[in-house]
Motif scaffolding. Sequence first.
Motif, PDB file in Angstrom:
ATOM      1  N   LEU A 207      38.751  35.137 -14.822  1.00 41.34           N
ATOM      2  CA  LEU A 207      38.425  36.472 -14.453  1.00 41.34           C
ATOM      3  C   LEU A 207      36.956  36.884 -14.519  1.00 41.34           C
ATOM      4  N   ALA A 208      36.206  35.532 -14.113  1.00 36.99           N
ATOM      5  CA  ALA A 208      35.027  35.703 -13.957  1.00 36.99           C
ATOM      6  C   ALA A 208      34.446  36.629 -12.585  1.00 36.99           C
ATOM      7  N   ASP A 209      35.168  36.891 -11.757  1.00 34.82           N
ATOM      8  CA  ASP A 209      34.894  37.621 -10.677  1.00 34.82           C
ATOM      9  C   ASP A 209      35.076  39.138 -10.916  1.00 34.82           C
ATOM     10  N   ARG A 210      35.884  39.400 -12.147  1.00 27.50           N
ATOM     11  CA  ARG A 210      35.959  40.773 -12.448  1.00 27.50           C
ATOM     12  C   ARG A 210      34.907  41.545 -13.356  1.00 27.50           C
ATOM     13  N   VAL A 211      34.038  40.922 -13.838  1.00 25.00           N
ATOM     14  CA  VAL A 211      33.038  41.443 -14.553  1.00 25.00           C
ATOM     15  C   VAL A 211      31.570  40.924 -14.306  1.00 25.00           C
ATOM     16  N   ARG A 212      30.798  42.055 -14.628  1.00 24.93           N
ATOM     17  CA  ARG A 212      29.281  41.750 -14.253  1.00 24.93           C
ATOM     18  C   ARG A 212      28.339  42.034 -15.393  1.00 24.93           C
ATOM     19  N   ALA A 213      27.372  41.223 -16.102  1.00 23.15           N
ATOM     20  CA  ALA A 213      26.636  41.669 -17.088  1.00 23.15           C
ATOM     21  C   ALA A 213      25.644  42.732 -16.547  1.00 23.15           C
ATOM     22  N   VAL A 214      25.393  43.614 -17.207  1.00 26.72           N
ATOM     23  CA  VAL A 214      24.291  44.578 -16.629  1.00 26.72           C
ATOM     24  C   VAL A 214      23.621  45.230 -17.830  1.00 26.72           C
ATOM     25  N   LYS A 215      22.193  45.538 -17.422  1.00 25.53           N
ATOM     26  CA  LYS A 215      21.260  46.496 -18.312  1.00 25.53           C
ATOM     27  C   LYS A 215      20.698  47.593 -17.510  1.00 25.53           C
ATOM     28  N   MET A 216      20.844  48.812 -17.879  1.00 26.21           N
ATOM     29  CA  MET A 216      20.338  49.886 -17.229  1.00 26.21           C
ATOM     30  C   MET A 216      20.076  51.027 -18.017  1.00 26.21           C
ATOM     31  N   LEU A 217      19.462  52.042 -17.025  1.00 27.54           N
ATOM     32  CA  LEU A 217      19.132  53.562 -18.251  1.00 27.54           C
ATOM     33  C   LEU A 217      19.809  54.369 -17.279  1.00 27.54           C
ATOM     34  N   LEU A 218      20.679  55.031 -17.712  1.00 28.30           N
ATOM     35  CA  LEU A 218      21.646  56.170 -17.165  1.00 28.30           C
ATOM     36  C   LEU A 218      20.722  57.492 -17.736  1.00 28.30           C
ATOM     37  N   PRO A 219      20.501  58.217 -16.839  1.00 34.79           N
ATOM     38  CA  PRO A 219      20.015  59.558 -17.012  1.00 34.79           C
ATOM     39  C   PRO A 219      20.963  60.626 -17.649  1.00 34.79           C
ATOM     40  N   TYR A 220      20.383  61.395 -18.504  1.00 35.75           N
ATOM     41  CA  TYR A 220      21.453  62.202 -19.161  1.00 35.75           C
ATOM     42  C   TYR A 220      22.348  62.878 -18.540  1.00 35.75           C
ATOM     43  N   ASP A 221      22.022  63.322 -17.069  1.00 33.24           N
ATOM     44  CA  ASP A 221      23.037  64.099 -16.347  1.00 33.24           C
ATOM     45  C   ASP A 221      23.978  63.098 -15.613  1.00 33.24           C
ATOM     46  N   LYS A 222      23.944  61.802 -16.010  1.00 30.47           N
ATOM     47  CA  LYS A 222      24.783  60.615 -15.315  1.00 30.47           C
ATOM     48  C   LYS A 222      25.509  59.840 -16.398  1.00 30.47           C
ATOM     49  N   LEU A 223      25.584  60.470 -17.627  1.00 28.02           N
ATOM     50  CA  LEU A 223      26.379  59.772 -18.712  1.00 28.02           C
ATOM     51  C   LEU A 223      27.904  59.556 -18.572  1.00 28.02           C
ATOM     52  N   SER A 224      28.326  60.474 -17.626  1.00 30.99           N
ATOM     53  CA  SER A 224      29.539  60.433 -17.588  1.00 30.99           C
ATOM     54  C   SER A 224      30.073  59.066 -16.936  1.00 30.99           C
ATOM     55  N   LEU A 225      28.951  58.206 -16.223  1.00 33.72           N
ATOM     56  CA  LEU A 225      29.549  57.046 -15.949  1.00 33.72           C
ATOM     57  C   LEU A 225      29.657  55.922 -16.840  1.00 33.72           C
ATOM     58  N   ALA A 226      29.128  56.287 -17.970  1.00 32.26           N
ATOM     59  CA  ALA A 226      29.530  55.293 -19.286  1.00 32.26           C
ATOM     60  C   ALA A 226      30.759  55.169 -19.605  1.00 32.26           C
ATOM     61  N   GLU A 227      31.876  56.182 -19.337  1.00 32.88           N
ATOM     62  CA  GLU A 227      33.008  56.192 -19.596  1.00 32.88           C
ATOM     63  C   GLU A 227      33.824  54.859 -18.822  1.00 32.88           C
ATOM     64  N   ALA A 228      33.571  54.539 -17.562  1.00 30.20           N
ATOM     65  CA  ALA A 228      34.152  53.525 -16.985  1.00 30.20           C
ATOM     66  C   ALA A 228      33.767  52.276 -17.614  1.00 30.20           C
ATOM     67  N   MET A 229      32.691  51.970 -18.026  1.00 31.74           N
ATOM     68  CA  MET A 229      31.831  50.958 -18.856  1.00 31.74           C
ATOM     69  C   MET A 229      32.723  50.701 -20.014  1.00 31.74           C
ATOM     70  N   ARG A 230      32.747  51.753 -20.863  1.00 32.54           N
ATOM     71  CA  ARG A 230      33.349  51.685 -22.227  1.00 32.54           C
ATOM     72  C   ARG A 230      35.088  51.372 -21.989  1.00 32.54           C
ATOM     73  N   SER A 231      35.859  51.867 -20.992  1.00 30.38           N
ATOM     74  CA  SER A 231      37.134  51.544 -20.996  1.00 30.38           C
ATOM     75  C   SER A 231      37.348  50.498 -20.312  1.00 30.38           C
ATOM     76  N   ARG A 232      36.721  49.773 -19.263  1.00 32.82           N
ATOM     77  CA  ARG A 232      37.076  48.878 -18.348  1.00 32.82           C
ATOM     78  C   ARG A 232      36.003  47.626 -18.541  1.00 32.82           C
ATOM     79  N   GLY A 233      34.979  47.970 -19.383  1.00 32.39           N
ATOM     80  CA  GLY A 233      34.197  46.775 -19.543  1.00 32.39           C
ATOM     81  C   GLY A 233      34.122  46.738 -21.059  1.00 32.39           C
ATOM     82  N   SER A 234      32.674  46.648 -21.292  1.00 31.82           N
ATOM     83  CA  SER A 234      32.354  46.875 -22.679  1.00 31.82           C
ATOM     84  C   SER A 234      30.802  47.351 -22.901  1.00 31.82           C
TER      85      SER A 234
END
Length: 265
Positions: A207-234
């Motif tokens: 499943l290597a092509d299904r996931v990517r390691a990331v480091k990022m700073l999400l602005p407070y008004d974009k925290l909704s994007l973290a949900e996809a990371m939590r539910s479909r990644g980690s």
Amino acid sequence: GGGGARRGAGESKLEYDRRHVRRRIEALEQKLAELEKRRGENRRARQRAGTPVVSLVGYTNVGKSSLLNALCGSDALEADMLFATLDPTARKLTLPSGLNVIAVDTVGFVSRLPHKLVEAFKSTLEEAAYSDVIVKVADAADDEREAQLEVTDQVLAELGCGDIPQITVYNKCDKAGAVPFQPGVLLTSARTGRGLDALLQKLDEALADRVRAVKMLLPYDKLSLAEAMRSRGSVTVEDYRENGVWFEGFVKSTDLHLYLPYLEK
């Protein structure tokens, strides 16, 4: 006259038994249809969520449920009996990369499955056709293991699973009578834990092509994007800072475009 009376009573009892059997069959068919509908709904929900699915398939009594328990720490039914798993059991499994997947235990295959039973198990077997990876499990101590794997391959081919990545696992390698295998053969033991790390690594590779390691700073008004990371990644690191929240972890490759503006340069 007495003989005729006895025949009449016997015929009534036989007809009653027939009606009872017919009602029982109808009730079971209705229950099967309801189960199939619910499985379809669950399957579509998993597909919408984009969560990869790993199916454990193989002959009956090769230890699929035990292997699922060992991998996921779940309480799936374990039993040394034919068709112990009549309804697929799904559990969340986190791979070493951090990718969350759904591991599904399916009904055990049997050679020359009677025609009348095919429809009853069709919906459970079809789970494999919707998988991202199929783990074929065999009993390392069973002299018939290769023949059983052939049966498994035949059933998977009939279900149209030829294009799905497959991993073959020889389970119960701790049992007396398990013969040595060539290097590279994946041996596991749900009881001792042997080979489980290697199996998880194989799943990560598949499943290597299904996931990517990331480091990022999400602005407070974009925290909704973290949900996809939590539910479909980690998420492995979550640090609240002045300008936003710092995240480290893994996201699905198909979600990567959501985070491009915020990734570490």
